[in-house]
Design a protein around this motif. Structure first.
Motif, PDB file in Angstrom:
ATOM      1  N   UNK A  46      12.510   2.982  -1.796  1.00  0.00           N
ATOM      2  CA  UNK A  46      13.243   4.198  -0.942  1.00  0.00           C
ATOM      3  C   UNK A  46      14.241   3.941  -0.492  1.00  0.00           C
ATOM      4  N   UNK A  47      15.339   5.008   0.076  1.00  0.00           N
ATOM      5  CA  UNK A  47      16.323   4.550   0.137  1.00  0.00           C
ATOM      6  C   UNK A  47      17.090   5.465   0.787  1.00  0.00           C
ATOM      7  N   UNK A  48      18.136   5.428   1.537  1.00  0.00           N
ATOM      8  CA  UNK A  48      18.852   6.549   2.224  1.00  0.00           C
ATOM      9  C   UNK A  48      20.568   6.323   1.813  1.00  0.00           C
ATOM     10  N   UNK A  49      20.841   7.892   1.682  1.00  0.00           N
ATOM     11  CA  UNK A  49      22.221   7.391   1.209  1.00  0.00           C
ATOM     12  C   UNK A  49      23.452   7.187   2.201  1.00  0.00           C
ATOM     13  N   UNK A  50      24.652   6.987   2.172  1.00  0.00           N
ATOM     14  CA  UNK A  50      25.725   6.130   3.077  1.00  0.00           C
ATOM     15  C   UNK A  50      26.100   6.845   2.980  1.00  0.00           C
ATOM     16  N   UNK A  51      27.067   6.729   1.800  1.00  0.00           N
ATOM     17  CA  UNK A  51      28.571   7.303   1.795  1.00  0.00           C
ATOM     18  C   UNK A  51      28.588   7.665  -0.311  1.00  0.00           C
ATOM     19  N   UNK A  95      12.891  -2.130   3.443  1.00  0.00           N
ATOM     20  CA  UNK A  95      13.156  -3.827   3.775  1.00  0.00           C
ATOM     21  C   UNK A  95      12.130  -3.596   3.377  1.00  0.00           C
ATOM     22  N   UNK A  96      10.906  -2.792   3.483  1.00  0.00           N
ATOM     23  CA  UNK A  96       9.186  -3.493   3.233  1.00  0.00           C
ATOM     24  C   UNK A  96       9.965  -3.168   1.496  1.00  0.00           C
ATOM     25  N   UNK A  97      10.283  -2.640   0.587  1.00  0.00           N
ATOM     26  CA  UNK A  97      10.560  -1.993  -0.569  1.00  0.00           C
ATOM     27  C   UNK A  97      10.376  -3.193  -1.284  1.00  0.00           C
ATOM     28  N   UNK A  98      11.438  -3.864  -1.083  1.00  0.00           N
ATOM     29  CA  UNK A  98      12.929  -5.437  -0.942  1.00  0.00           C
ATOM     30  C   UNK A  98      11.903  -6.440  -1.466  1.00  0.00           C
ATOM     31  N   UNK A  99      10.501  -6.861  -0.916  1.00  0.00           N
ATOM     32  CA  UNK A  99       9.450  -8.376  -1.655  1.00  0.00           C
ATOM     33  C   UNK A  99       9.767  -6.869  -3.004  1.00  0.00           C
ATOM     34  N   UNK A 100       9.183  -6.170  -3.256  1.00  0.00           N
ATOM     35  CA  UNK A 100       8.962  -5.687  -4.981  1.00  0.00           C
ATOM     36  C   UNK A 100       9.110  -5.653  -6.207  1.00  0.00           C
ATOM     37  N   UNK A 124      26.128 -12.201   2.338  1.00  0.00           N
ATOM     38  CA  UNK A 124      26.234 -10.930   1.643  1.00  0.00           C
ATOM     39  C   UNK A 124      25.406 -10.373   2.701  1.00  0.00           C
ATOM     40  N   UNK A 125      25.204  -8.827   2.579  1.00  0.00           N
ATOM     41  CA  UNK A 125      24.827  -7.998   3.389  1.00  0.00           C
ATOM     42  C   UNK A 125      23.343  -7.168   2.636  1.00  0.00           C
ATOM     43  N   UNK A 126      21.785  -8.011   3.341  1.00  0.00           N
ATOM     44  CA  UNK A 126      21.243  -7.442   2.963  1.00  0.00           C
ATOM     45  C   UNK A 126      20.541  -6.160   1.972  1.00  0.00           C
ATOM     46  N   UNK A 127      20.175  -6.278   1.090  1.00  0.00           N
ATOM     47  CA  UNK A 127      19.780  -3.989   1.180  1.00  0.00           C
ATOM     48  C   UNK A 127      20.326  -3.170   1.312  1.00  0.00           C
ATOM     49  N   UNK A 128      21.754  -3.497   0.556  1.00  0.00           N
ATOM     50  CA  UNK A 128      22.647  -2.662   0.069  1.00  0.00           C
ATOM     51  C   UNK A 128      22.837  -2.321  -1.332  1.00  0.00           C
ATOM     52  N   UNK A 129      22.705  -0.908  -1.748  1.00  0.00           N
ATOM     53  CA  UNK A 129      22.984  -0.851  -3.370  1.00  0.00           C
ATOM     54  C   UNK A 129      24.164   0.129  -3.599  1.00  0.00           C
ATOM     55  N   UNK A 130      24.545   0.263  -4.604  1.00  0.00           N
ATOM     56  CA  UNK A 130      25.122   0.863  -5.317  1.00  0.00           C
ATOM     57  C   UNK A 130      23.936   2.001  -5.918  1.00  0.00           C
ATOM     58  N   UNK A 149      15.400  -0.469   7.850  1.00  0.00           N
ATOM     59  CA  UNK A 149      16.323  -1.686   7.652  1.00  0.00           C
ATOM     60  C   UNK A 149      17.119  -1.570   8.876  1.00  0.00           C
ATOM     61  N   UNK A 150      17.448  -2.951   8.632  1.00  0.00           N
ATOM     62  CA  UNK A 150      18.385  -3.600  10.083  1.00  0.00           C
ATOM     63  C   UNK A 150      19.303  -2.662  10.763  1.00  0.00           C
ATOM     64  N   UNK A 151      20.631  -2.664   9.361  1.00  0.00           N
ATOM     65  CA  UNK A 151      21.483  -1.099   9.699  1.00  0.00           C
ATOM     66  C   UNK A 151      21.495   0.319   9.712  1.00  0.00           C
ATOM     67  N   UNK A 152      19.923   0.758  10.237  1.00  0.00           N
ATOM     68  CA  UNK A 152      19.791   2.019   9.793  1.00  0.00           C
ATOM     69  C   UNK A 152      20.099   3.099  11.677  1.00  0.00           C
ATOM     70  N   UNK A 153      19.620   2.008  12.281  1.00  0.00           N
ATOM     71  CA  UNK A 153      19.753   2.669  13.619  1.00  0.00           C
ATOM     72  C   UNK A 153      21.104   2.899  14.122  1.00  0.00           C
ATOM     73  N   UNK A 154      21.834   1.542  13.104  1.00  0.00           N
ATOM     74  CA  UNK A 154      23.381   1.451  13.980  1.00  0.00           C
ATOM     75  C   UNK A 154      24.222   2.506  13.510  1.00  0.00           C
ATOM     76  N   UNK A 155      23.471   2.912  11.929  1.00  0.00           N
ATOM     77  CA  UNK A 155      24.539   3.786  11.102  1.00  0.00           C
ATOM     78  C   UNK A 155      24.331   5.105  10.751  1.00  0.00           C
ATOM     79  N   UNK A 156      23.194   5.606  11.542  1.00  0.00           N
ATOM     80  CA  UNK A 156      22.614   6.959  10.971  1.00  0.00           C
ATOM     81  C   UNK A 156      21.978   7.279  12.491  1.00  0.00           C
TER      82      UNK A 156
END
Length: 323
Positions: A46-51, A95-100, A124-130, A149-156
């Motif tokens: 599961x993810x969310x688009x930043x830009x 982050x819940x899906x990272x171990x899988x 590194x910034x964990x949990x960022x992807x392209x 994700x630790x950045x979710x509420x900082x960014x969105x």
């Protein structure tokens, strides 16, 4: 009727499924907006688009007319390829899906040069992807914090009047602007050999001064995909690295990033990142991956040649997560 998206939830008696959202129709045209929730079609997280990013995709599986302007990079006969505009996205991984997905994709693949003078220091910034446009399976959720994700509420932030209902905070805009040169995805290279597709995305990371010389750093993200049903295993890598300074380096080794991944019908893809430095502002790389079949035979898969270009106008080092 709507199709509900479910995810496993751990309980003492085992795993159960819980509803996390409702699937939406994938976009055939246009692009997804900041705040779009999605399921990765290959890795399943599961993810969310930043830009979004607009990239030039050089696909060596698609023949180009000779009359078109082409990119010509040394290696593998220098097949001429026309770059086609394609949309990719900067995303956060739940982050819940990272171990899988850790056995199939690095979740700390987006790295930066540190701010101080040690040219080999990376963070590194964990949990960022392209993610490419076709990898996105969009869904919606009524949860105001659907991604952990630790950045979710900082960014969105949640805004029920918007579609999707998550909008960029000023901190996301500032972070993107400040780190643009090192985040930017501009070129994507792709080639398939014997049903194994190799996709390479290079990123410029910056320049450091070391012993009165300049050292330029790049990271490159590689995705390996098995398009066939036969199980294969990556055994060796063979790189050729050419620098504008005139040097040609050969690198051979077992596997990649300490792993020899198996690509099967159930888990057809593997994605990783690595780094390279040159004492010149540009160069290029190409090579092969050696795979093994179940019968013990081997075959070589081409790594499409790709350029390493520096952003010479950028003087300041990349900035970390400091507001």
């Amino acid at each position: 009727p709507p199709s509900y998206l479910s995810a496993p939830r751990n309980r003492p008696e085992g795993k159960v499924l819980e509803t996390v959202g409702v699937f939406e129709a994938p976009k055939q045209h246009g692009k997804y907006e900041t705040g779009q929730l999605f399921l990765h079609s290959v890795f399943g997280y599961r993810g969310i688009v930043l830009f979004p990013w607009q990239a030039r995709l050089y696909d060596r599986d698609v023949a180009s007319p000779v009359t078109e302007k082409s990119e010509n990079v040394a290696g593998h006969g220098s097949k001429e390829v026309k770059g086609k505009t394609h949309t990719y996205y900067q995303v956060l991984i739940d982050a819940r899906d990272c171990p899988h997905i850790s056995q199939r994709s690095q979740t700390e693949a987006v790295t930066f040069l540190a701010n101080h003078d040690d040219s080999r220091a990376l963070y590194a910034i964990p949990g960022l992807d392209y993610v490419s446009h076709e990898d996105i399976l969009p869904y919606s959720s009524t949860d105001q914090v659907p991604i952990q994700h630790e950045l979710f509420e900082r960014f969105l932030m949640y805004d029920q009047t918007k579609v999707p209902p998550f909008v960029a905070r000023d901190t996301l805009c500032a972070w993107q602007e400040k780190n643009h040169p090192w985040l930017e995805l501009s070129d994507v290279h792709r080639e398939t050999t014997e049903n194994i597709r190799v996709t390479v995305i290079p990123f410029y990371m910056g320049m450091r001064e070391a012993q009165n010389s300049h050292v330029y750093w790049w990271r490159y993200c590689i995705r390996l995909e098995n398009l066939d049903s036969e199980v294969v295993q990556l055994r060796e890598r063979h790189w050729r690295i050419f620098s504008l300074s005139g040097t040609l380096e050969t690198v051979r080794g077992r596997g990649v990033v300490g792993r020899e991944p198996v690509l099967s019908k159930e888990q057809p893809a593997f994605q990783y990142s690595s780094h390279v430095s040159l004492q010149a502002s540009s160069g290029h790389m190409w090579g092969t991956f050696r795979f093994e079949r179940p019968d013990g035979s081997h075959f070589d898969v081409r790594i499409p040649p790709f350029s390493l270009e520096s952003n010479k106008d950028e003087k300041t080092p990349p900035s970390g997560l400091h507001w």
